[in-house]
Design a protein around this motif. Structure first.
Motif: not given
Length: 703
Positions: A283-300, A342-349
């Motif tokens: 989910i967060i990867w899809a948001i990052a690609v569609a709206l943000g920096p296109g990158k993610t990182q795991n945090v504790s 789901g949200i990933v498949e429909n992230i642009q909408q």
């Protein structure tokens, strides 16, 4: 007239109560129902049975047509908010007795407990109070509890040997809640239990909702906002992100509620989730690609609790790990899915809903004008006001070259990284072109660089102010259109074309005066040296008297430029011009200051207040000291003058006393002594009268 057929309608309106109708889930469920017709979700077979029943009920030759609507009433979480357009009535500050009376007047009572835990106690009271009154209901009522899948959070798989088999409604008796959601499951059990007493009068349903998304977002809002604002280079994934999160679009949840109302199913506990089995990382990867920096990182996981925007309920929900299959919905309900997969498949909408719902629409401005007219200064002020990105020609080219060199040094290879070979090839092409053109780039490459910048996520999200390019009609045409195929333009071009075109202008004399008044340190080595500036100015004037100019290009697109003439050098800070542009563009379309910026602003204002108070106190003390000093000086001066007056009065009295003594000694005392002697000699009966008469007769003024 007798031959005309008259259609008759029998309206079966349903009055629906929704608690906290101004909060996220309740609001969109209520809005959805408000736009629906009663019975619209029924299947074709059910509609046929309903029409046959209507034929029996109607005494006319033509059956009565049913047109029922949902009339929404409800309470408010914000007691001071304005009335919503989709509600018939809204209740504020109600006592329990008053609220119960309103509930009894409704056909359907919906309580949403997915957002505000304090509503659990009220929902418990409401369903119990309604159950106690069910024998006196004027018509049957339905109670729907919108709960959360967090009451399943600790449930074991339906098949221990195969954890991939999803849970369904059939497993609801074996569900185990998250420790922080025990009150939720207790209410769920109570609602189902009370609905079994007299179903014909009072039916109850529990809808266990997956994490809701869409229409501006709720639980996932932190990630959408962070991605949109570009606050971080990588979107955080809390934990390993491998947990599967059941989700549902908020309008699909509203569709489930609509079906429950229309169909009155036999099953009283329903799961409301879409078909997706997305992990938190997905989910967060899809948001990052569609709206943000296109990158993610795991945090504790511990870092999650440091995120102020996330509540404890949000954090608990983000770490849930469940596989669901809402089988009953699929087999029995007629839902017009917005996001079934789901949200990933429909992230642009979902992203477009997020932008429009929250009014996060980019502002795109192109500023045109001769050199030294103040384009960059005004653009900087507008960027601060609207939080836009200032796109300058030279800075953008330099930024692109630096970025390509960085990618080449890094070698690519990371998830979300750029193509190494493509970056290296483009960098070499740019450098070679610059060598061939004396350090300058051809329009072909400049256009590509500026176009990539305008299509970047920051410019797409917040918007931009384009300054200094394009300068010609052809450059504008190449920048905002890709390769032409007939008359069709590139669809992506529509996303970057300026919304506002501001044309600044001033006389040559005024522009020359401005450049001449610039400090020598700023002019030296720049295009504002006298010879270079005049050459640039003449080139600009020549290119803007042709038939095909930059402004003509926008005119052809029906983006009509706003012309602002600068006639004076008095507005050195360009405040008046900036204000005119703000009036043209309108209000900002973003979140405004962030929490950190608001806190910093509050600290700054607090410091200002403290400094002002200290200055006022020092001024008051100084003023008091001055006044005390002045009072002391005035007192001393008054005392000195008083002494002088006393001394003068004494001298005057002394001078006057000399004359009086002399007069007494020479004129009065001899006569008085003679009178006393005569009084003693004669011894009159009335000595005083005698003495007075003697003095009168012997007074010198009668002599």
């Amino acid at each position: 007239m007798a031959d005309e057929k008259v259609e008759t309608f029998r309206y079966l309106n349903k009055r629906v109560f929704v608690n906290n109708v101004d909060t996220y889930a309740s609001k969109y469920v209520a809005k959805f129902l408000h736009s629906c017709v009663v019975g619209a979700s029924l299947s074709d077979d059910t509609e046929l049975e309903m029409e046959e029943e209507e034929n029996k009920l109607s005494p006319h030759d033509e059956p009565a047509k049913v047109k029922g609507t949902f009339q929404i009433v409800g309470t408010l979480a914000d007691k001071t908010g304005e009335k919503s357009s989709f509600t018939t009535e809204e209740y504020r500050h109600l006592k329990r007795e008053e609220l119960l009376q309103h509930l009894i007047e409704c056909d359907v009572i919906i309580y949403n407990i997915t957002e505000c835990a304090d509503q659990i106690e009220e929902a418990t009271w409401a369903v119990t109070a309604l159950h106690d009154k069910l024998n006196s209901f004027p018509s049957p009522k339905m109670f729907i509890l919108i709960s959360t899948i967090m009451t399943w959070a600790m449930s074991k798989p339906s098949d221990p040997d195969d954890p991939m088999i999803p849970l369904t409604e059939e497993n609801y008796r074996r569900r185990r809640p998250h420790p922080n959601f025990k009150d939720h499951i207790s209410l769920e059990k109570l609602v189902v239990k009370l609905g079994k007493t007299k179903t014909s009068q009072f039916s109850t349903y529990v809808v266990a909702s997956g994490l809701q998304y869409g229409m501006g977002e709720h639980v996932f809002h932190y990630f959408f906002k962070t991605a949109w604002s570009g606050m971080v280079p990588r979107l955080p994934v809390f934990g390993d992100g491998a947990n599967i999160i059941p989700t549902i679009h908020i309008n699909d949840l509203a569709g489930v509620v609509q079906n429950v109302i229309d169909q009155k199913p036999n099953l009283h506990y329903l799961l409301a989730t879409d078909d997706s089995k997305n992990t938190l990382e997905d989910i967060i990867w899809a948001i990052a690609v569609a709206l943000g920096p296109g990158k993610t990182q795991n945090v504790s996981k511990e870092d999650t609790f440091l995120t102020q925007e996330l509540t404890q309920t949000d954090i608990d929900s983000l770490f849930v790990n469940l596989r669901f299959e809402a089988a009953f919905l699929k087999d029995n309900f007629n839902i017009h899915w917005v996001s079934e997969t789901g949200i990933v498949e429909n992230i642009q909408q979902v992203v477009e809903e997020f932008r429009h719902t929250r009014g996060l629409l980019p502002i795109r401005i192109f500023i045109h004008g001769p050199p030294a007219v103040g384009k960059s200064t005004i653009a900087d002020k507008l960027c601060k006001h609207y939080r836009l990105h200032h796109v300058k020609l030279k800075e953008t080219i330099t930024e692109t070259l630096d970025h390509l060199e960085s990618v080449v040094r890094m070698g690519g290879g990371e998830k979300g990284g750029e193509d190494f070979s493509g970056a290296q090839e483009f960098l070499e092409t740019l450098k070679e072109n610059m060598e061939q053109n004396g350090g300058q780039l051809e329009d072909l490459y400049v256009t590509r660089i500026i176009r990539d910048k305008l299509m970047s996520k920051p410019c797409s999200n917040q918007g931009y102010i384009l300054d200094g390019f394009p300068k010609t009609y052809e450059q504008a045409k190449d920048l905002f259109y890709a390769e032409e195929d007939g008359d069709d333009s590139d669809p992506d071009s529509k996303k970057i074309i300026p919304e506002f075109v501001i044309s600044l202008d001033a006389s040559n004399e005024l522009l020359k005066e401005r450049v001449l008044n610039l400090p020598e340190s700023l002019v030296e080595g720049t295009s504002y040296s006298q010879e270079r500036f005049l050459r640039r100015l003449n080139r600009f004037r020549a290119s803007n008297v042709e038939d095909e100019t930059v402004l003509n290009f926008f005119d052809e697109l029906e983006i009509h430029p706003e012309h602002i003439e600068i006639t004076s050098s008095d507005d050195a800070e360009y405040l008046l011009v900036t204000e005119k542009v703000i009036q043209i563009v309108g209000k900002p379309r973003n979140y405004g200051p962030s929490t950190e910026e608001l806190e910093a602003e509050e600290r700054r204002q607090a410091d200002c207040r403290l400094r002002l108070q200290a200055a006022e106190k020092a001024e008051a003390e100084h003023k008091e000291a001055m006044e005390a000093e002045q009072r002391a000086a005035r007192w001393e001066q008054w005392s000195q003058r008083l002494e002088e007056v006393k001394s003068l009065e004494k001298e005057l009295l002394e001078a006057q006393s000399v004359l009086i003594r002399e007069y007494l000694m020479t004129s009065v005392m001899p006569v008085l002594a003679q009178g006393l002697i005569e009084c003693c000699r004669i011894r009159p009966d009335d000595p005083v009268d005698f003495l007075a008469e003697f003095l009168f007769k012997s007074s010198p003024q009668f002599e």
